[in-house]
Enzyme design. Structure first.
Site, PDB file in Angstrom:
ATOM      1  N   GLY A  63     -23.134 -33.901 -34.857  1.00 42.26           N
ATOM      2  CA  GLY A  63     -22.163 -32.827 -35.042  1.00 42.26           C
ATOM      3  C   GLY A  63     -21.482 -32.759 -36.396  1.00 42.26           C
ATOM      4  N   TRP A  65     -22.449 -31.570 -39.365  1.00 38.82           N
ATOM      5  CA  TRP A  65     -22.540 -30.267 -40.049  1.00 38.82           C
ATOM      6  C   TRP A  65     -21.717 -29.207 -39.322  1.00 38.82           C
ATOM      7  CZ3 TRP A  65     -27.594 -28.582 -42.867  1.00 38.82           C
ATOM      8  CH2 TRP A  65     -27.882 -29.514 -43.879  1.00 38.82           C
ATOM      9  N   ASP A  83     -29.241 -28.810 -30.127  1.00 43.08           N
ATOM     10  CA  ASP A  83     -29.965 -30.062 -30.357  1.00 43.08           C
ATOM     11  C   ASP A  83     -30.575 -30.524 -29.045  1.00 43.08           C
ATOM     12  OD1 ASP A  83     -29.645 -32.383 -32.853  1.00 43.08           O
ATOM     13  OD2 ASP A  83     -30.614 -32.958 -30.991  1.00 43.08           O
ATOM     14  N   LYS A 164     -33.348 -29.173 -44.450  1.00 44.25           N
ATOM     15  CA  LYS A 164     -33.856 -30.453 -44.965  1.00 44.25           C
ATOM     16  C   LYS A 164     -35.375 -30.445 -44.898  1.00 44.25           C
ATOM     17  CE  LYS A 164     -33.100 -34.306 -42.557  1.00 44.25           C
ATOM     18  NZ  LYS A 164     -32.207 -35.420 -42.175  1.00 44.25           N
TER      19      LYS A 164
END
Length: 209
Positions: A63, A65, A83, A164
């Site tokens: 959590g 971000w 998620d 990413k």
């Protein structure tokens, strides 16, 4: 022998982790992970998240971000997080637990989002690494492709995206895909990203719809 090597490697990783200044800083500030500093650096350079925005956080657990984003968007903004792992509740964050590769989870996530009204899609997703570089790279590229596909489904015109990506097989092709979908694409390697890691972050703005 293999076990001893693994054990030594694990010990080194643990020592590096607990000596890491960003881990220490995150704990002191009550942050959920050191990863928040990567997003903070991206935000300082690129200013992706603004008050009142709607942000989707893929691979959100634990959590960090989302915790940062919800402060940036303020009371009039909206953060939707997803998620496969569980995540402790965060005020102002609408969290969905599940694997959005599954149709039912994807439908539930899209239902929460409610159309092409997202300002920023962000993804810090990474697969469970096996140590097989070829397989790990293929799995990580699959995840970034999924996040780009999410952009195509939910981002509004001129929306932004940060993801990413691990340097290696498939990176150049993916970079070009992002370039085709957005007006501007930059590669960032935040100071808080470990130097030996192959991870970089693409920051894309001006979604073309």
């Amino acid at each position: 022998m293999g076990k001893n090597k693994q054990s030594e490697s694990s010990k080194r990783w643990l020592k590096e982790h607990f000596d890491d200044k960003y881990v220490i800083k995150a704990k002191k500030q009550g942050l959920r992970s050191r990863a928040v500093f990567k997003l903070e650096e991206i935000q300082a350079k690129d200013g992706l998240i603004k008050p009142g925005m709607t942000v989707v956080d893929l691979g959100a657990a634990p959590g960090g971000w989302s915790q940062y984003a919800v402060k940036q968007v303020g009371d009039n903004g909206h953060v939707i997080a997803c998620d496969i792992l569980s995540m402790d509740p965060l005020p102002g964050v609408d969290f969905l637990m599940g694997d959005f590769r599954e149709e039912a989870v994807l439908d539930a996530l899209l239902n929460k989002i409610g159309g092409k009204n997202v300002d920023v899609v962000m993804s810090d997703m990474a697969p469970n690494m096996t140590g097989n570089d070829t397989a790990d790279q293929a799995k990580s590229m699959y995840l970034v492709e999924l996040s780009l596909d999410m952009c195509r489904q939910v981002l509004k015109k001129n929306g932004s995206y940060t993801v990413k990506v691990f340097m290696g097989e498939g990176f150049d092709q993916f970079f070009n895909e992002v370039k085709n979908a957005f007006k501007v694409v930059k590669t960032r390697k935040p100071d808080s990203s470990r130097a030996r890691s192959r991870e970089v972050y693409l920051v894309a703005t001006g979604f073309k719809l």
